[in-house]
Design an enzyme around this catalytic site. Structure first.
Site, short mmCIF file in Angstrom:
data_model
loop_
_atom_site.label_atom_id
_atom_site.label_comp_id
_atom_site.label_asym_id
_atom_site.label_seq_id
_atom_site.Cartn_x
_atom_site.Cartn_y
_atom_site.Cartn_z
N SER A 433 0.48 -1.34 -0.02
CA SER A 433 0.62 0.17 -0.53
C SER A 433 0.90 0.92 -0.23
O SER A 433 0.42 2.16 -0.54
CB SER A 433 -0.96 0.26 1.22
OG SER A 433 -1.25 -0.84 1.48
N HIS A 454 -1.13 -2.69 -7.69
CA HIS A 454 -1.80 -2.55 -5.87
C HIS A 454 -3.43 -2.45 -6.62
O HIS A 454 -3.82 -1.66 -6.92
CB HIS A 454 -1.51 -0.16 -5.42
CG HIS A 454 -2.25 -0.57 -4.67
ND1 HIS A 454 -2.49 0.42 -4.14
CD2 HIS A 454 -2.36 -1.09 -3.29
CE1 HIS A 454 -2.95 1.39 -2.87
NE2 HIS A 454 -2.81 -0.24 -2.30
N GLU A 466 -3.98 0.48 -9.01
CA GLU A 466 -2.77 0.91 -9.30
C GLU A 466 -1.36 0.50 -9.92
O GLU A 466 -0.96 -0.25 -9.01
CB GLU A 466 -2.01 2.01 -8.10
CG GLU A 466 -3.27 3.26 -7.74
CD GLU A 466 -2.50 4.42 -6.61
OE1 GLU A 466 -3.12 5.45 -6.16
OE2 GLU A 466 -2.03 3.54 -5.66
N ASN A 504 -3.86 7.15 -1.92
CA ASN A 504 -3.40 7.51 -0.83
C ASN A 504 -2.73 8.24 -0.02
O ASN A 504 -3.20 9.28 0.92
CB ASN A 504 -2.76 5.52 0.01
CG ASN A 504 -3.58 4.63 -0.08
OD1 ASN A 504 -4.18 4.93 -0.22
ND2 ASN A 504 -2.43 3.78 -0.06
P1 NAD Z 1 -2.95 -9.54 5.98
O1 NAD Z 1 -2.39 -9.81 7.08
O2 NAD Z 1 -4.78 -10.14 6.07
O3 NAD Z 1 -1.85 -10.81 4.54
C1 NAD Z 1 -1.33 -11.19 4.50
C2 NAD Z 1 -0.99 -12.54 4.73
O4 NAD Z 1 0.60 -12.83 4.64
C3 NAD Z 1 -0.77 -13.88 5.94
O5 NAD Z 1 -1.89 -14.76 5.79
C4 NAD Z 1 0.32 -14.33 6.37
O6 NAD Z 1 0.19 -15.20 7.04
C5 NAD Z 1 1.12 -14.32 5.49
N1 NAD Z 1 2.49 -13.89 5.14
C6 NAD Z 1 3.73 -13.25 5.89
N2 NAD Z 1 4.50 -13.49 5.77
C7 NAD Z 1 4.24 -13.73 5.13
C8 NAD Z 1 5.56 -14.55 3.76
N3 NAD Z 1 7.21 -13.79 4.44
N4 NAD Z 1 5.19 -15.64 2.97
C9 NAD Z 1 4.29 -16.17 2.77
N5 NAD Z 1 3.45 -15.49 3.74
C10 NAD Z 1 3.35 -14.47 4.35
O7 NAD Z 1 -2.62 -8.94 4.98
P2 NAD Z 1 -3.33 -7.91 3.44
O8 NAD Z 1 -4.21 -7.31 3.79
O9 NAD Z 1 -3.60 -8.56 2.72
O10 NAD Z 1 -2.19 -7.47 2.92
C11 NAD Z 1 -1.43 -7.77 1.93
C12 NAD Z 1 -0.01 -6.70 1.60
O11 NAD Z 1 -1.80 -6.08 0.83
C13 NAD Z 1 0.32 -5.39 2.34
O12 NAD Z 1 0.94 -5.17 2.05
C14 NAD Z 1 -1.02 -4.29 2.72
O13 NAD Z 1 -0.04 -3.27 2.60
C15 NAD Z 1 -1.20 -4.69 0.95
N6 NAD Z 1 -2.68 -3.28 1.25
C16 NAD Z 1 -3.95 -4.29 2.14
C17 NAD Z 1 -4.61 -3.92 1.81
C18 NAD Z 1 -6.38 -4.23 2.37
O14 NAD Z 1 -6.94 -3.00 3.21
N7 NAD Z 1 -6.04 -4.66 3.80
C19 NAD Z 1 -5.40 -2.32 0.80
C20 NAD Z 1 -3.98 -2.78 -0.08
C21 NAD Z 1 -2.66 -3.00 0.15
#
Ligand code: NAD
Length: 720
Positions: A433, A454, A466, A504
């Protein structure tokens, strides 16, 4: 016959005339002025042929019957007076009316999309036959442009399908499929595509013989038989629904409803005349112009390859890898599965992997009619997703999206490890993000094959993606990421690397200002209300609770660090996170969430916390509050433009509409600013100057205002 002829007249059988539409210069058949002139000429000929059994109108374009009127001509005509608008609309409608007055029956043989002016042409035919395939749809989407049908559609459709059905179609603007059209009497029959023409030929002959079409012509020329009570009931229920949907911000659906209620009790001819008058009231209004702009933004986005060098071709993506099966990873996997793209997926926690895969399959297998996943769909999609534990398994993927936790060292370490298993051509992307794509690429062997992709949360509903270009990302990688996002049905915009990327970065000043207003004494209700009156789908305080205050705090720190001249880290947010008030996820944030509801209630515990952060209360009226929220967002957008973070100002508007729900009826942030006028915006900023740098007019804004130019003039300047 000129080379550019769109409508061809032929006689496939001696007694049947066939008009075939096929615009040689375009992918779709559009009813431009010149196409309407061709139709005029053909009708001049056909009106003399009393010997014919009938006329069939069809399209030779696969998947498209007629995609509507020529919207670009509409815009060019934006400066028409009311009388001129009435004259132009009347010309089109009287032309279509000639179809319903031919000395023989006319049948529209509809295969593919038939919308807008195309649907109006179809309803002026005596009969409509529709192909039995999912691409064949009919609808009146004019309300999405702030209009309603102006070529007789509001008069003719209710007389064919009944007032209730026509109100739903015209005020809702959604298309319906062949079977629904048949059920409501809009289509006479639904036939296999390959039999469409033959069925149409039979239909005209049968109609000519029975004379049924003549009885319908007579019936459809009269008022609609409905009692005053029925009319009043329809009016009350439909207007309540429309007002709830449009919140008074989109006038066209209500205007269409009132028009149809009124004209249902007139002759069709009188109804048509009222229609053009009412149409001319909407044409050229600010909402109409704004929605036309949104139409052009979307249309441009569809054609934009994301890079300027047209010689570069995106790499085909036939298999996708997803790392991290959390909220985003499972959503991205589902988006791929829906398009039948095979997915390889992993997660460091086996239970998260199992859950993520199950969610992705269930989401993809969801069937609207069954209101849940069906066994048949699960069997179709489940084999397309492969859970793996070993990174070497990603070697066969064309593109891999990393969606692990938002932690820079973890992501970097993971990317380097994964890259060592990948062939040279594989593209690696991060869904981060706010972490810099340039920094994430630093340790990579092939930074040119790395970018940000993104997605927004929830992936299923959010159309924006994005594509972040890092300092060393290649054009081919950007073009491939853009083509991939489009293949998933998304609207990608390309953004240069930088704090907050685009959306953002622009959201932050708005969210930040929310807390300033709150600590200055404004109530939550007043702040959310000001944003919603401006047109936002949700107030910013509610949005904080949905996003999560810890996430907001983390993203905010990135912005504060990058732009300390204009942003401060709000102590209130820190205090809330420290108190464990993280928003919906912890059942308490700005609101408290009782039971399982996502609807928050006011919380005295929050009020107590807020009291510690409030200064002496200030009087701020709702209009001022809205300006306090949106002007800093606009100023940030001017900086984004000056820094060339996007290739075109229109990307800013599209990004905000699709990324945060910026009101479409304002046409986009920059479009709105242009409507207000840049000199006026500079004036509007003056009372806020004492609040600091974040309200100071930027050099780009001052330059435009001095020349009395707008942001959209920058586009004209770029493309003379
Ligand atoms: P989340 O916590 O729901 O999921 C992350 C997953 O990654 C978890 O299941 C975790 O077990 C796994 N994980 C962690 N380290 C790991 C590794 N080394 N290898 C494999 N798996 C691993 O998080 P999310 O909300 O899905 O966010 C993921 C990414 O997307 C982040 O970079 C976040 O900033 C970005 N993002 C999130 C949102 C949102 O609103 N949630 C929106 C856009 C972007």
């Amino acid at each position: 016959m000129s080379l550019n002829t769109t409508i061809k007249l032929s006689y496939p059988e001696p007694d049947v005339a066939l008009l075939t539409l096929d615009d040689p210069a375009k992918g779709a058949n559009i009813l431009s002025r010149s196409v309407l002139e061709e139709l005029t000429t053909h009708l001049d000929t056909l009106e003399q042929r009393t010997d014919l059994a009938g006329l069939v109108i069809c399209s030779a374009k696969p998947g498209i019957f007629i995609a509507g009127a020529d919207i670009r001509e509409f815009v060019a005509a934006g400066g028409l007076t009311k009388a001129e608008t009435i004259a132009v609309a009347t010309r089109g409608r009287t032309l279509f009316q000639r179809l319903a007055r031919l000395p023989f029956p006319s049948v529209a043989a509809i295969g593919g999309i038939c919308v807008g002016g195309g649907a109006e042409l179809a309803v002026w035919c005596d009969r409509r036959l529709m192909a039995d395939d999912p691409k064949t749809q009919i609808g009146f989407p004019e309300v999405k442009l702030g209009l309603f049908p102006g070529w007789g559609g509001t008069a003719r459709a209710p007389r064919i399908v009944g007032l209730g059905n026509a109100v739903e179609m015209i005020t809702g603007g959604e298309s319906i499929d062949s079977r629904t059209a048949f059920a409501m009497g809009l289509a006479t029959d639904v036939v296999p595509s390959d039999r469409l023409l033959l069925a149409a030929f039979s239909l005209v002959r049968a109609e000519r013989k029975s004379g049924d079409y003549l009885r319908d012509r007579e019936r459809w020329s009269k008022p609609i038989a409905m009692s005053a009570t029925e009319l009043a009931f329809l009016g009350a229920t439909a207007s309540a629904y429309i007002q709830q949907q449009t919140k008074g911000q989109y006038p066209a659906p209500l205007a269409a409803l009132n028009l149809m209620l009124e004209t249902s009790q007139l002759s069709a001819e009188a109804a048509c005349q009222r229609e053009v008058e009412a149409f001319s009231e909407l044409f050229g209004t600010p909402v109409n112009r704004a929605l036309l702009n949104v139409f052009f933004l979307t249309d441009r986005n569809k054609k934009d390859a994301g890079i300027d060098n047209r010689a570069i071709v995106p790499r085909p993506i036939k298999s996708v890898g997803v790392v991290g099966a959390g909220i985003m990873g499972s959503g991205i996997a589902a988006a791929c599965l829906r398009r039948e793209l095979p997915v390889t997926i992993t997660d460091s926690r086996p239970e998260s992997l199992a859950l993520g895969v199950r969610k992705a399959v269930e989401e993809t297998a969801f069937d609207k009619a069954a209101r849940g996943p069906t066994a048949e769909r699960i069997l179709k999609f489940a084999p397309l997703i492969r859970e793996v534990a070993n990174e070497a398994e990603f070697a066969r993927c064309d593109l891999i999206i990393e969606a692990i936790v938002e932690n820079e060292p973890l992501k970097r370490e993971f990317h380097m490890r994964l890259e060592s298993h990948l062939p040279e051509i594989t593209i690696l992307a991060s869904n981060t993000s706010c972490i810099s794509i340039g920094r994430l690429a630093e340790g990579l062997q092939r930074p040119e094959r790395f970018c940000g992709i993104h997605f927004f949360n929830p992936v299923r509903r959010m159309p924006l993606v994005e594509v972040i270009r890092g300092p060393r990302t290649s054009d081919e990688t950007v073009a491939t990421a853009v083509a991939f996002a489009k293949a998933l049905g998304k609207s990608p915009i390309v953004v240069e690397d930088g704090p907050g990327f685009l959306v953002n970065r622009l959201l932050f000043p708005y969210m930040n200002e929310t807390l300033e207003l709150l600590t200055a004494g404004l109530s939550i209700k007043a702040i959310d209300g000001a944003a919603k009156s401006f047109g936002m789908p949700m107030g910013p305080i509610t949005l904080y609770d949905v996003v999560g205050l810890d996430t907001a705090l983390f993203a905010g720190r990135v912005m504060v660090e990058a732009f300390p001249d204009r942003f401060l880290s709000p102590p209130l947010l820190d205090a809330m996170v420290q108190a464990g008030r993280l928003g919906q996820k912890s059942r308490a944030g700005f609101f408290v969430y009782r039971d399982k509801s996502d609807r928050g209630d006011p919380d005295p515990a929050f009020d107590a916390l807020l009291a510690q952060h409030r200064g002496p209360p200030q009087k701020i009226d709702p209009e001022t509050a809205a300006l306090r929220l949106f002007l800093p967002m606009l100023l940030e957008a001017t900086r984004v433009l000056a820094e060339k973070k996007v290739r075109d100002p229109r990307d800013v508007d599209l990004g905000l509409i699709f990324g945060i729900g910026f009101p479409a009826f304002k046409g986009g942030l920059l479009f709105w600013a242009d409507t207000v006028g840049t000199p006026k915006i500079v004036e509007m900023l003056k009372p806020f100057e004492s609040l600091g740098e974040r309200y100071h007019a930027t050099p780009l804004l001052l330059e435009l205002a001095a020349d009395r130019r707008g942001f959209y003039d920058l586009i004209k300047q770029a493309k003379p």
